[in-house]
Design a protein around this motif. Structure first.
Motif, PDB file in Angstrom:
ATOM      1  N   ILE A   8       3.491   1.893  13.775  1.00 38.21           N
ATOM      2  CA  ILE A   8       4.691   1.239  14.308  1.00 38.21           C
ATOM      3  C   ILE A   8       4.336   0.373  15.515  1.00 38.21           C
ATOM      4  N   ASN A   9       3.445   0.857  16.361  1.00 41.41           N
ATOM      5  CA  ASN A   9       3.017   0.054  17.508  1.00 41.41           C
ATOM      6  C   ASN A   9       2.323  -1.231  17.060  1.00 41.41           C
ATOM      7  N   GLU A  10       1.490  -1.136  16.028  1.00 41.76           N
ATOM      8  CA  GLU A  10       0.828  -2.333  15.490  1.00 41.76           C
ATOM      9  C   GLU A  10       1.856  -3.269  14.860  1.00 41.76           C
ATOM     10  N   TYR A  11       2.794  -2.698  14.138  1.00 41.51           N
ATOM     11  CA  TYR A  11       3.878  -3.481  13.521  1.00 41.51           C
ATOM     12  C   TYR A  11       4.646  -4.239  14.603  1.00 41.51           C
ATOM     13  N   LYS A  12       4.980  -3.555  15.666  1.00 40.80           N
ATOM     14  CA  LYS A  12       5.722  -4.163  16.776  1.00 40.80           C
ATOM     15  C   LYS A  12       4.944  -5.342  17.362  1.00 40.80           C
ATOM     16  N   LYS A  13       3.630  -5.142  17.572  1.00 44.95           N
ATOM     17  CA  LYS A  13       2.790  -6.233  18.104  1.00 44.95           C
ATOM     18  C   LYS A  13       2.824  -7.448  17.181  1.00 44.95           C
ATOM     19  N   GLN A  14       2.700  -7.188  15.887  1.00 46.39           N
ATOM     20  CA  GLN A  14       2.674  -8.292  14.920  1.00 46.39           C
ATOM     21  C   GLN A  14       4.022  -9.017  14.863  1.00 46.39           C
ATOM     22  N   ILE A  15       5.109  -8.267  14.946  1.00 46.83           N
ATOM     23  CA  ILE A  15       6.450  -8.872  14.957  1.00 46.83           C
ATOM     24  C   ILE A  15       6.642  -9.691  16.227  1.00 46.83           C
ATOM     25  N   GLU A  16       6.209  -9.148  17.357  1.00 44.50           N
ATOM     26  CA  GLU A  16       6.336  -9.871  18.622  1.00 44.50           C
ATOM     27  C   GLU A  16       5.540 -11.170  18.607  1.00 44.50           C
ATOM     28  N   ASN A  17       4.413 -11.183  17.919  1.00 44.92           N
ATOM     29  CA  ASN A  17       3.605 -12.389  17.792  1.00 44.92           C
ATOM     30  C   ASN A  17       4.413 -13.509  17.145  1.00 44.92           C
ATOM     31  N   GLY A  18       5.266 -13.158  16.192  1.00 45.13           N
ATOM     32  CA  GLY A  18       6.187 -14.109  15.584  1.00 45.13           C
ATOM     33  C   GLY A  18       5.744 -14.703  14.260  1.00 45.13           C
ATOM     34  N   ASP A  19       4.451 -14.736  13.977  1.00 47.35           N
ATOM     35  CA  ASP A  19       3.970 -15.383  12.753  1.00 47.35           C
ATOM     36  C   ASP A  19       4.440 -14.650  11.502  1.00 47.35           C
ATOM     37  N   ILE A  20       4.343 -13.338  11.505  1.00 42.24           N
ATOM     38  CA  ILE A  20       4.749 -12.569  10.323  1.00 42.24           C
ATOM     39  C   ILE A  20       6.242 -12.741  10.071  1.00 42.24           C
TER      40      ILE A  20
END
Length: 162
Positions: A8-20
């Motif tokens: 979930i922490n990795e998911y959150k980072k990727q979502i925050e990045n915005g590209d995904i």
């Protein structure tokens, strides 16, 4: 197995990045537009009213001619997220229908497409790649490529079943 919290922490980072988030929205918009395009261009086909979004594994909708629907068969246009490609699937409404048509195709030794094995978790008779490396910068060409591929696939299926 890693902890869910780590994922979930990795998911959150990727979502925050915005590209995904942008990619997923763009992909879902394209698939919705594709469904509407096919529904408008082929009013005699049964097109599912909604899209199955999946768990970021597959996303699909049904696009089935009445002749196959009458036999309790269906065609799905499927996006495979992990492989980033579009496939077309030929399936039945239930496992008995799928078994019947899988056996029919095996009995006539039809080898135009690879027949999927009958095993747990396999809910289709045939799967075929429509577009292996889609160009999302040219959505009109991609739409045409998918449309022509699925129509040819359906023609082949109908020919062998008639």
């Amino acid at each position: 197995m890693e902890s869910l919290n780590k994922y979930i922490n990795e998911y959150k980072k990727q979502i925050e990045n915005g590209d995904i988030k942008k990619a997923y929205k763009g992909l879902m918009d394209f698939i919705m537009d594709l469904r509407i395009h096919l529904k408008n261009r082929h009013p005699d086909y049964i097109v599912s009213g909604s899209i199955y979004h999946g768990y970021m594994d597959i996303t699909f909708f049904y696009f089935t001619p009445q002749s196959l629907k009458n036999k309790k068969l269906k065609i799905a246009i499927v996006f495979i997220h992990e492989k980033c490609r579009f496939e077309v699937w030929f399936a039945g409404n239930n496992r008995q229908i799928q078994a019947k048509y899988r056996q029919l195709l095996q009995d006539i030794n039809w080898n135009k497409y690879k027949i999927s094995p009958e095993e747990k978790g396999v809910d289709l008779i045939i799967e075929s790649v429509l577009v292996d490396n889609p160009d999302f910068d040219d959505l009109n060409s991609l739409t045409n490529q998918i449309e022509m591929g699925v129509l040819k696939f359906i023609e082949d299926i109908q020919y062998v079943l008639d």
